[in-house]
Design a protein around this motif. Structure first.
Motif, PDB file in Angstrom:
ATOM      1  N   LEU A   1     -51.889  77.862  64.600  1.00 33.52           N
ATOM      2  CA  LEU A   1     -50.589  77.645  63.957  1.00 33.52           C
ATOM      3  C   LEU A   1     -50.630  77.915  62.459  1.00 33.52           C
ATOM      4  CD1 LEU A   1     -49.300  74.387  65.717  1.00 33.52           C
ATOM      5  CD2 LEU A   1     -48.785  76.778  66.272  1.00 33.52           C
ATOM      6  N   ARG A   2     -51.820  78.226  61.943  1.00 31.59           N
ATOM      7  CA  ARG A   2     -51.939  78.448  60.494  1.00 31.59           C
ATOM      8  C   ARG A   2     -52.312  79.880  60.167  1.00 31.59           C
ATOM      9  NH1 ARG A   2     -55.821  73.839  58.392  1.00 31.59           N
ATOM     10  NH2 ARG A   2     -56.875  74.210  60.374  1.00 31.59           N
ATOM     11  N   ARG A   3     -52.089  80.782  61.117  1.00 28.97           N
ATOM     12  CA  ARG A   3     -52.417  82.187  60.935  1.00 28.97           C
ATOM     13  C   ARG A   3     -51.242  82.943  60.311  1.00 28.97           C
ATOM     14  NH1 ARG A   3     -56.370  84.686  64.236  1.00 28.97           N
ATOM     15  NH2 ARG A   3     -54.963  86.479  64.337  1.00 28.97           N
ATOM     16  N   ILE A   4     -51.568  83.967  59.544  1.00 31.46           N
ATOM     17  CA  ILE A   4     -50.590  84.943  59.077  1.00 31.46           C
ATOM     18  C   ILE A   4     -51.115  86.308  59.511  1.00 31.46           C
ATOM     19  CG2 ILE A   4     -49.404  85.966  57.099  1.00 31.46           C
ATOM     20  CD1 ILE A   4     -49.928  83.378  55.566  1.00 31.46           C
ATOM     21  N   ASP A   5     -50.338  87.013  60.334  1.00 33.50           N
ATOM     22  CA  ASP A   5     -50.770  88.297  60.875  1.00 33.50           C
ATOM     23  C   ASP A   5     -49.743  89.373  60.540  1.00 33.50           C
ATOM     24  OD1 ASP A   5     -53.203  87.455  62.415  1.00 33.50           O
ATOM     25  OD2 ASP A   5     -51.724  86.231  63.455  1.00 33.50           O
ATOM     26  N   VAL A   6     -50.234  90.556  60.261  1.00 32.41           N
ATOM     27  CA  VAL A   6     -49.373  91.693  59.956  1.00 32.41           C
ATOM     28  C   VAL A   6     -49.731  92.844  60.892  1.00 32.41           C
ATOM     29  CG1 VAL A   6     -48.594  93.327  58.192  1.00 32.41           C
ATOM     30  CG2 VAL A   6     -49.263  91.004  57.530  1.00 32.41           C
ATOM     31  N   THR A   7     -48.717  93.398  61.572  1.00 30.45           N
ATOM     32  CA  THR A   7     -48.886  94.602  62.375  1.00 30.45           C
ATOM     33  C   THR A   7     -48.114  95.738  61.714  1.00 30.45           C
ATOM     34  OG1 THR A   7     -46.926  94.279  63.781  1.00 30.45           O
ATOM     35  CG2 THR A   7     -48.942  93.106  64.411  1.00 30.45           C
ATOM     36  N   ALA A   8     -48.031  96.846  62.391  1.00 30.75           N
ATOM     37  CA  ALA A   8     -47.309  97.984  61.824  1.00 30.75           C
ATOM     38  C   ALA A   8     -45.816  97.703  61.698  1.00 30.75           C
ATOM     39  CB  ALA A   8     -47.528  99.221  62.699  1.00 30.75           C
ATOM     40  N   THR A   9     -45.305  96.773  62.487  1.00 27.57           N
ATOM     41  CA  THR A   9     -43.857  96.544  62.505  1.00 27.57           C
ATOM     42  C   THR A   9     -43.446  95.105  62.234  1.00 27.57           C
ATOM     43  OG1 THR A   9     -43.897  96.165  64.904  1.00 27.57           O
ATOM     44  CG2 THR A   9     -43.503  98.426  64.145  1.00 27.57           C
ATOM     45  N   MET A  10     -44.414  94.184  62.169  1.00 28.72           N
ATOM     46  CA  MET A  10     -44.037  92.769  62.170  1.00 28.72           C
ATOM     47  C   MET A  10     -44.959  91.927  61.282  1.00 28.72           C
ATOM     48  SD  MET A  10     -41.602  91.088  63.803  1.00 28.72           S
ATOM     49  CE  MET A  10     -41.373  92.161  65.229  1.00 28.72           C
ATOM     50  N   LEU A  11     -44.352  90.957  60.617  1.00 28.20           N
ATOM     51  CA  LEU A  11     -45.089  89.893  59.925  1.00 28.20           C
ATOM     52  C   LEU A  11     -44.919  88.632  60.752  1.00 28.20           C
ATOM     53  CD1 LEU A  11     -46.481  88.542  57.425  1.00 28.20           C
ATOM     54  CD2 LEU A  11     -44.176  88.241  56.489  1.00 28.20           C
ATOM     55  N   ARG A  12     -46.029  88.047  61.186  1.00 24.41           N
ATOM     56  CA  ARG A  12     -45.984  86.829  62.001  1.00 24.41           C
ATOM     57  C   ARG A  12     -46.604  85.691  61.197  1.00 24.41           C
ATOM     58  NH1 ARG A  12     -45.883  85.518  67.757  1.00 24.41           N
ATOM     59  NH2 ARG A  12     -46.972  83.543  68.139  1.00 24.41           N
ATOM     60  N   ILE A  13     -45.848  84.613  61.048  1.00 23.92           N
ATOM     61  CA  ILE A  13     -46.278  83.458  60.261  1.00 23.92           C
ATOM     62  C   ILE A  13     -46.408  82.261  61.195  1.00 23.92           C
ATOM     63  CG2 ILE A  13     -45.753  81.965  58.313  1.00 23.92           C
ATOM     64  CD1 ILE A  13     -43.849  84.176  57.302  1.00 23.92           C
ATOM     65  N   GLY A  14     -47.579  81.682  61.270  1.00 27.51           N
ATOM     66  CA  GLY A  14     -47.766  80.490  62.083  1.00 27.51           C
ATOM     67  C   GLY A  14     -46.978  79.313  61.543  1.00 27.51           C
ATOM     68  N   ALA A  15     -46.450  78.509  62.439  1.00 26.82           N
ATOM     69  CA  ALA A  15     -45.573  77.401  62.049  1.00 26.82           C
ATOM     70  C   ALA A  15     -46.287  76.349  61.217  1.00 26.82           C
ATOM     71  CB  ALA A  15     -44.973  76.745  63.293  1.00 26.82           C
ATOM     72  N   GLY A  16     -47.624  76.288  61.310  1.00 23.77           N
ATOM     73  CA  GLY A  16     -48.376  75.286  60.569  1.00 23.77           C
ATOM     74  C   GLY A  16     -48.750  75.703  59.156  1.00 23.77           C
TER      75      GLY A  16
END
Length: 275
Positions: free
Chosen positions: A59-74
């Protein structure tokens, strides 16, 4: 006052937390606790069980792909303020978080907690509307994706179902996206009297107003007017009379709030639409 007695469990995974919520009716999630703990102390909430999800690494991850920024809720506000991924791909969030309370609060409060609490005066829900974010929720039936436009349903109310956990936010990466943000508060760190987060992509502008109603909201008529760019700003200001619900409280009257919303719209659009 002190909280009513409760049991406490620290969950090691999202699946475990979902199972605990299903097994204990009325259980509450504890992440940063910046909204929950005051409610417990005033006995506005009296759950029999607190499920601590604050140390779940996923829940504390921040991930970046070619099309998306995903932010963990924690992820805490402080983490997001300092994260290079946020600065590079969603600077609107960092700009808004600089206005949230004070460092002690930002060090504990989480993005998931803010969105799930759905305070109408909070900055992050409006940012999610402006950025066309998707909210990820997980429950016993699996993961569910909810558009930010459908997530904030009323005063401290969201589209989360009982037993679901907000686990992440996904923001599409749009080359050339521009943003603007402004809020008016009596003192820095206080709840906003009026606030606006905006994002522009080509000729399209999304406006996320906060502290103007019972939830963060878009302003569709004003957005249509802004398709004309800077030339449409005054028409957009006029359209706010129909977009924003009349909203008065002990702090500010409805006409003054509408006037201030127009002031912020002019200010933010000059920033957002600048070449």
């Amino acid at each position: 006052m002190k909280p009513a007695p409760f049991d406490y469990v620290r969950a090691g995974s999202v699946a475990e937390a979902v199972g605990l919520l299903a097994a204990h009716e009325g259980a509450k999630l504890l992440a940063g606790g910046q909204s929950l703990l005051p409610a417990l102390n005033f006995r506005l909430s009296a759950p029999g069980l607190l499920v601590d999800i604050g140390r779940i690494a996923d829940l504390r991850r921040i991930d970046v792909t070619a099309t998306m920024l995903r932010i963990g809720a924690g992820c805490t506000h402080a983490t997001l303020l300092d994260a290079p991924e946020i600065a590079a791909h969603a600077p609107l969030i960092a700009t808004a978080l600089a206005h949230v309370a004070h460092p002690a609060i930002r060090s504990r409060g989480t993005i998931g907690g803010s969105l799930a609490n759905a305070d109408p005066a909070a900055e992050l829900p409006a940012c999610m509307l402006a950025l066309d974010a998707t909210i990820i929720a997980e429950g016993q039936a699996g993961a569910r994706r909810i558009a930010a436009a459908d997530f904030f349903t009323g005063l401290f109310e969201t589209a989360l179902e009982p037993g679901e956990i907000l686990t992440a936010v996904e923001i599409p990466l749009v080359p050339g996206r521009r943003h603007g943000f402004a809020e008016l508060a009596r003192r820095h760190g206080d709840y906003a009297l009026v606030g606006l987060a905006a994002a522009a992509e080509g000729d399209a502008v999304r406006l996320g107003f906060f502290a103007v109603g019972h939830a963060a909201l878009r302003a569709p008529a004003a957005e249509r007017a802004l398709a004309d760019g800077a030339a449409g700003i005054e028409a957009a200001c006029a359209a706010l009379a129909g977009d924003l619900p009349p909203h008065a409280d002990p702090e500010i009257s409805a006409p003054v709030r509408l006037h201030l919303a127009r002031v912020l719209l002019r200010r933010v659009m000059k920033e957002c639409l600048a070449p």
